[in-house]
Design an enzyme around this catalytic site. Sequence first.
Site, PDB file in Angstrom:
ATOM      1  N   LYS A 103     -25.093   8.416   9.787  1.00  0.00           N
ATOM      2  CA  LYS A 103     -24.477   7.257  10.442  1.00  0.00           C
ATOM      3  C   LYS A 103     -25.461   6.833  11.529  1.00  0.00           C
ATOM      4  CE  LYS A 103     -20.215   5.539  12.507  1.00  0.00           C
ATOM      5  NZ  LYS A 103     -20.852   4.606  13.392  1.00  0.00           N
TER       6      LYS A 103
ATOM      7  N   GLU B 175     -24.553  10.219   3.981  1.00  0.00           N
ATOM      8  CA  GLU B 175     -25.648   9.453   4.607  1.00  0.00           C
ATOM      9  C   GLU B 175     -25.588   9.656   6.108  1.00  0.00           C
ATOM     10  OE1 GLU B 175     -24.596   5.444   3.570  1.00  0.00           O
ATOM     11  OE2 GLU B 175     -24.759   5.826   1.426  1.00  0.00           O
TER      12      GLU B 175
ATOM     13  N   ARG C 169     -24.886  -3.391  12.462  1.00  0.00           N
ATOM     14  CA  ARG C 169     -24.690  -3.743  11.061  1.00  0.00           C
ATOM     15  C   ARG C 169     -25.303  -5.105  10.751  1.00  0.00           C
ATOM     16  NH1 ARG C 169     -20.109  -1.941   7.938  1.00  0.00           N
ATOM     17  NH2 ARG C 169     -20.563  -2.370   5.747  1.00  0.00           N
TER      18      ARG C 169
ATOM     19  N   GLU D  39     -27.930  -1.220   8.190  1.00  0.00           N
ATOM     20  CA  GLU D  39     -27.919  -1.066   9.644  1.00  0.00           C
ATOM     21  C   GLU D  39     -29.337  -1.307  10.169  1.00  0.00           C
ATOM     22  OE1 GLU D  39     -24.972  -0.244  11.089  1.00  0.00           O
ATOM     23  OE2 GLU D  39     -25.399   0.832  12.939  1.00  0.00           O
TER      24      GLU D  39
END
Length: 557
Positions: free
Chosen positions: A250, A248, A255, A300
Amino acid sequence: MISFLSFAELCHNVEGVSATLEKIDFVAKFLTSIDEEELAIVPNFVMGTVFPPGSDLVMGMGPSLLYESLLRACGGSSSQISEWLRATGDPGLVAYQVAEKKKPIGFAAFTGKYQISISDVYKRFLAIAKASGKGSQETKIKNLQYLFSQSSPLEALYIARLAIEDMRIGVGEGGVRDAIAKAFHQPADLVERSYNLTNDMGLVAINARNDTLSNLNVMLNHPIKMMLAQLGESIPSAIDEMGLASIEWKFDGARVQIHKDGDKIRIYSRRLENVTASLPDISNSISKHAHAEEAILDGEVVALSESGRPRAFQEILKRFRRKYNVKKLVSEIPLSLFLFDIIYFDGKSLVNLPLFERRAILTKVAEQEIVAQQVLSDQPEIAAEIYQKALDSGHEGIMIKNPSSIYAPGKRGKNWLKIKPIMETLDLVVIGARWGEGRRATFFGSYRLACLDQVSGKLLDVGRVATGLTDETLSELTDMFRDLILIEDGMEVELKPAVIFEVAYEEIQKSPNYSSGYALRFPRLVAVRDDKSLEDADTIERMSTLYKMQRGRNSHS
Ligand code: AMP
């Protein structure tokens, strides 16, 4: 009813010994001697937190309100308080000294005995946390004033430290966990797991005593510690280790853990603070694009500019911090959500399911708009392509995750590896500041930073940061730190350690001038990491590793 004095004596004993095991023994013994009502409170108190993290209740008591309450309860002058503060550097010891000088009044005057209980103190703290709106400051002061008026010097010391949530007795999460395990004969890792799932040490202690720890599980509306990532060495080694890997982006954002309970949505930050009120657009996205009665989602949030690139981390934090006038900021800094995990779904915890099964549930629950893309592959070249794309789009790199791994709350393990370009920054604790001069006289112009010594729990000086700060940032930061001022001595200010600065630098140097033994060459503030807490600060070990690494690098160049 257990007296608060007995708790204060416990703290005094714990503070008086330096060996961690001895500290744990004292706490364990105390935990076995109290009732359920106090058992819900004491483990948090020992760690210096009044309410468990993620609770809707926040103390919000700065040193200035503390001193005001103390003066009203015990008499004395603020100049005397400042003098004692300079001498001791400890608001708790100041409260001790002020209380020593007071004449017993109120209840204590009649009996000559000090009778407040642990629950009394907790109830007053509850009233303090619940006070809001007009007159709330006065309510806070009155409640604390009451406690000081009823307390002996030793009690005043620990009431003061609790009020500002800075216990200084050297017992953190790990210590309390071990004490609970010891007191109630439970395996330490079971206690740890229970805490990571529930985040409430009081609840864990009660269940440890009742031998029901294994019944504890993820709970909706109680934040769970987030699973964290380790730094991977390289793409080939990470893929090699995992075989088939989930890859994935980043994302360069912050978060969030989102709890959906019917129509009610709660959002927690990485520090597990409830940030729902600041993020109405994220709540809307969930209402619109997530189809579950009950779910806990992990992801996120990113502030994307019009070009689609992520905006500076500071911009996101502005959103997280904003309590008033939120609407305006929502339109100025819109946020996008990228979910990458699901922890709970319609009454069931998913933590023990493998990632690929959780992912399958996530993609059923949430529409594509709010889900991070994932590619399953065992080819390093494919991962490298995704990595390049992520960097080209302005994100941090990639995450390589083990598709068969469970969700391990609070763990930084090998099942999530982050791959990003090497630009090591340090996350350091702000412990002091210095007022600026001239045009900047009303701002703090530089900040003192420290790293963490995990063994002793002490903060060790590494010098100051003064660059990377615009006037606007300086003014914002000064406002943020105002309530954390512990001591003012001329231009220098000592701050309650609570904020993490992410700092870039040219080089780490050895230095006898600072207690860490290191100093930073050309330090520059990269971001205020509101999303990180003190335990996330970089340690003296990491500083020393980075120091050695850079020496290796320099000698080859
Ligand atoms: P770090 O803060 O450098 O340890 O990196 C871990 C953080 O990366 C997490 O806490 C998330 O905030 C963030 N992150 C961004 N994208 C992802 C992703 N796809 N999976 C997990 N974490 C992510």
